[in-house]
Design an enzyme around this catalytic site. Structure first.
Site, PDB file in Angstrom:
ATOM      1  N   SER A  60       1.012  -1.277  -0.164  1.00 19.69           N
ATOM      2  CA  SER A  60      -0.101  -0.063  -0.101  1.00 19.69           C
ATOM      3  C   SER A  60       0.881   1.342   0.019  1.00 19.69           C
ATOM      4  CB  SER A  60      -0.898  -0.146   1.176  1.00 19.69           C
ATOM      5  OG  SER A  60      -1.856  -1.071   1.177  1.00 19.69           O
ATOM      6  N   ASP A  89       3.247 -10.816   5.451  1.00 17.89           N
ATOM      7  CA  ASP A  89       3.625 -10.568   4.189  1.00 17.89           C
ATOM      8  C   ASP A  89       4.429 -11.843   3.734  1.00 17.89           C
ATOM      9  OD1 ASP A  89       2.559  -7.993   4.066  1.00 17.89           O
ATOM     10  OD2 ASP A  89       4.303  -7.481   5.306  1.00 17.89           O
ATOM     11  N   ARG A 107       9.546   1.032   6.124  1.00 18.21           N
ATOM     12  CA  ARG A 107       8.347   1.855   5.758  1.00 18.21           C
ATOM     13  C   ARG A 107       7.790   2.370   7.166  1.00 18.21           C
ATOM     14  NH1 ARG A 107       2.890  -1.278   3.201  1.00 18.21           N
ATOM     15  NH2 ARG A 107       1.520  -0.359   4.643  1.00 18.21           N
ATOM     16  N   LYS A 139      -6.074   2.852   6.666  1.00 15.24           N
ATOM     17  CA  LYS A 139      -5.341   3.261   5.373  1.00 15.24           C
ATOM     18  C   LYS A 139      -5.122   4.815   5.179  1.00 15.24           C
ATOM     19  CE  LYS A 139      -5.021  -0.858   3.720  1.00 15.24           C
ATOM     20  NZ  LYS A 139      -3.583  -1.338   3.326  1.00 15.24           N
ATOM     21  N   ASP A 161      -8.047  -5.752   1.777  1.00 19.93           N
ATOM     22  CA  ASP A 161      -6.765  -5.899   2.164  1.00 19.93           C
ATOM     23  C   ASP A 161      -6.402  -6.387   3.512  1.00 19.93           C
ATOM     24  OD1 ASP A 161      -3.579  -6.033   1.612  1.00 19.93           O
ATOM     25  OD2 ASP A 161      -3.692  -4.038   2.652  1.00 19.93           O
ATOM     26  N   ASP A 212      -4.492  -0.912  -5.324  1.00 19.21           N
ATOM     27  CA  ASP A 212      -3.176  -0.836  -5.444  1.00 19.21           C
ATOM     28  C   ASP A 212      -2.265  -1.928  -5.425  1.00 19.21           C
ATOM     29  OD1 ASP A 212      -4.281  -1.558  -2.734  1.00 19.21           O
ATOM     30  OD2 ASP A 212      -3.010  -0.278  -1.658  1.00 19.21           O
ATOM     31  N   HIS A 213      -2.766  -3.103  -5.065  1.00 21.08           N
ATOM     32  CA  HIS A 213      -1.964  -4.349  -4.993  1.00 21.08           C
ATOM     33  C   HIS A 213      -3.341  -5.487  -5.040  1.00 21.08           C
ATOM     34  CE1 HIS A 213      -2.545  -4.781  -0.838  1.00 21.08           C
ATOM     35  NE2 HIS A 213      -2.009  -3.441  -0.759  1.00 21.08           N
TER      36      HIS A 213
END
Length: 505
Positions: free
Chosen positions: A63, A154, A254, A329, A395, A436-437
């Site tokens: 993201s 992830d 990140r 988000k 997500d 976005d993914h």
């Protein structure tokens, strides 16, 4: 070309496309609005991974990367690739901020503590970065303690045992693992301070669960049916916490999930829970986490300015814009979309409904989509030129690995989208619907048959609603989204935007 108002970008976070329908939540869900849009509107696909978004070849998107590229209107070289290259060419080991950190901690007679995500997911951190940093600190004569943050989100949910074993095997003399902590505790981003406090107690005070070694910490967690993300903060035998003069280097590249634990450790004005601030000689971050963090931390890789983002360029035209997402988000449609700039642009308004306070979002897959939709419909009629909204559900629920919950998440988003489409039809607005993914279109790992909790490299949709008559859209990348929105707004592109509009007239 008629200028629609508003022009809307709706980001269905984690909603990818997958020909395999067996564990594909968007396909298995009842989604009449998306079905209608696909059937009646121009649509194509976007690539969201690898060099097309500034990442190494084959690296899945996320993201932060996605929203940065969307807002920039150009491919932005991301920190993962920059750091990987620095390790490869040796410049990592000459990084001035890292050398200053090592010298300061050594002069204070302290220990170098390294907080590192121990996986190769490459979204928030990478095990190779941790191994390189250990090597650097030991080479300067420092004792090193690693705080191993297990992933399972992830990467596969039960992969930490192998990653931790690999880390242990790579440690040189003088380096050890002090704690093993699931990212659920160490990397919260929703002000759930009761979780962060448990991670703080283990790292800073040496209090928590106990294990004789790091691999055993993971094994005993598995024995209790607790997977990597949720491993209770565990103190390894012999570790006693931070001492005066020690230093901490956070290797997350990140920002969003590193902020809270670092505020607890380093901020003078921290009030998330009662704690005595540790007396550290140095506090270093791999990147800049926020302006507030920069008051008490140094940075190994400072952010690069992204000039004339979508938001900045719209503001320069004297136009108005609105950003909307629930807590999970919200940084993505503000900070990341604006190129790492926290302050709103002139004429930019924002709204953030709170994400529900549940342990994991499979327990409430609707999240705050209804509140997002209510505000979304309201602002469509308020005269804004540009509206950007993110629906977090696909997500965030996709990350739980629960297919039935992910189906409910997609249905909640689709209901909201139906109300948004109706509101846009009333005012004559136009909308791009994208992701976005990918994530929730693959809920079962095709190799292991277990839950799949990570992002994917699948294509994602781009749908044009309310665009010019006869318009078509073609396949592209996330950098093409901002130029497309500007074309719909009849605004020329800034010279820095190298993306191309996806609309063919």
């Amino acid at each position: 070309m008629r200028t629609p108002k508003p022009v809307v970008l709706t980001i269905l976070d984690g909603w990818g496309l997958n020909e395999d329908t067996s564990s594909n939540a968007p396909v298995l869900a009842n989604t009449p609005t998306m079905d209608r849009l696909f059937a009646t509107c121009p649509n194509a696909t976007l690539t969201t991974f690898g060099p097309n978004v500034g990442l190494p070849t084959g690296q899945m998107g996320n993201s932060e990367v996605g929203h940065t590229n969307i807002g920039a209107g150009r491919i932005v070289a991301m920190d993962l690739g920059q750091i990987d290259l620095a390790i490869e060419d040796g410049s990592f080991f000459r990084n001035a901020a890292m050398l200053d950190f090592a010298a300061t901690v050594k002069a204070a007679g302290g220990v170098a503590h390294l907080m590192c995500v121990v996986s190769d997911g490459g979204v928030h951190g990478h095990i190779l970065h941790g191994q390189a940093a250990v090597k650097l600190m030991v080479s300067h004569g420092l004792k090193v303690v690693v705080h191993a943050i297990t992933d399972g989100r992830d990467v596969a949910p039960q992969s930490a045992e192998d990653f931790v074993a690999a880390l242990v095997a790579s440690l040189p003399q003088g380096a050890s693992i002090g704690t093993v902590i699931g990212r659920y505790y160490a990397m919260d981003r929703d002000n759930r301070w009761e979780r962060v406090e448990k991670a703080y107690d283990a790292m800073v005070l040496g209090k928590g669960e106990h294990a004789r070694d790091a691999v055993s910490a993971v094994a005993q967690s598995y024995a209790n049916k607790v997977t990597d993300e949720f491993i209770l903060p565990t103190v390894i035998d012999g570790y006693e916490g931070f001492k005066a003069g020690d230093g901490l280097f956070c290797l997350n590249f990140r920002a969003d999930r590193a902020r809270e634990i670092l505020l607890a450790i380093g901020a003078d004005d921290f009030d998330g829970f009662a704690r005595e601030k540790p007396v550290l000689s140095a506090l270093l971050g791999m990147v800049e986490y926020s302006t507030r963090h920069s008051d008490f931390m140094t940075t190994a890789y400072p952010k690069r300015d992204i000039v004339n983002t979508l938001g900045a360029w719209v503001a320069k035209q004297g136009l108005t814009q609105f950003r909307l997402a629930e807590t999970e988000k919200y940084p993505h449609v503000t900070f990341f979309l604006n190129g790492g700039k926290e302050e709103p642009e002139v004429g930019e308004d924002r709204f953030m409904p709170k994400s529900p306070k549940v342990a994991t979002y499979d327990l409430q897959p609707e999240m705050s989509a209804a509140e997002v939709t209510e505000k979304f419909v309201e602002v469509i009629g308020k005269g804004y030129d540009l509206i950007v909204t993110n629906y977090a559900n696909p997500d965030m629920v996709g990350h739980t690995g629960d297919l039935q919950a992910a189906i409910k998440a997609c249905e909640a988003v689709d209901r909201g989208l139906g109300a948004v489409v109706a509101a846009l039809e009333k005012v004559g607005g136009a909308m791009l619907v994208i992701a976005d993914h990918g994530n929730c279109e693959t809920m079962v790992d095709p190799v292991t048959g277990g839950p799949h909790t990570a992002h994917t490299t699948n294509p994602v949709p781009v749908i044009l609603f309310g665009g010019p008559e006869g318009a078509k859209v073609h396949d592209g990348i996330l950098a093409d989204v901002a130029p497309t929105l500007l074309q719909l707004m009849n605004v020329p592109l800034p010279p820095e935007m190298t993306g191309k509009s996806l609309i063919d007239l």
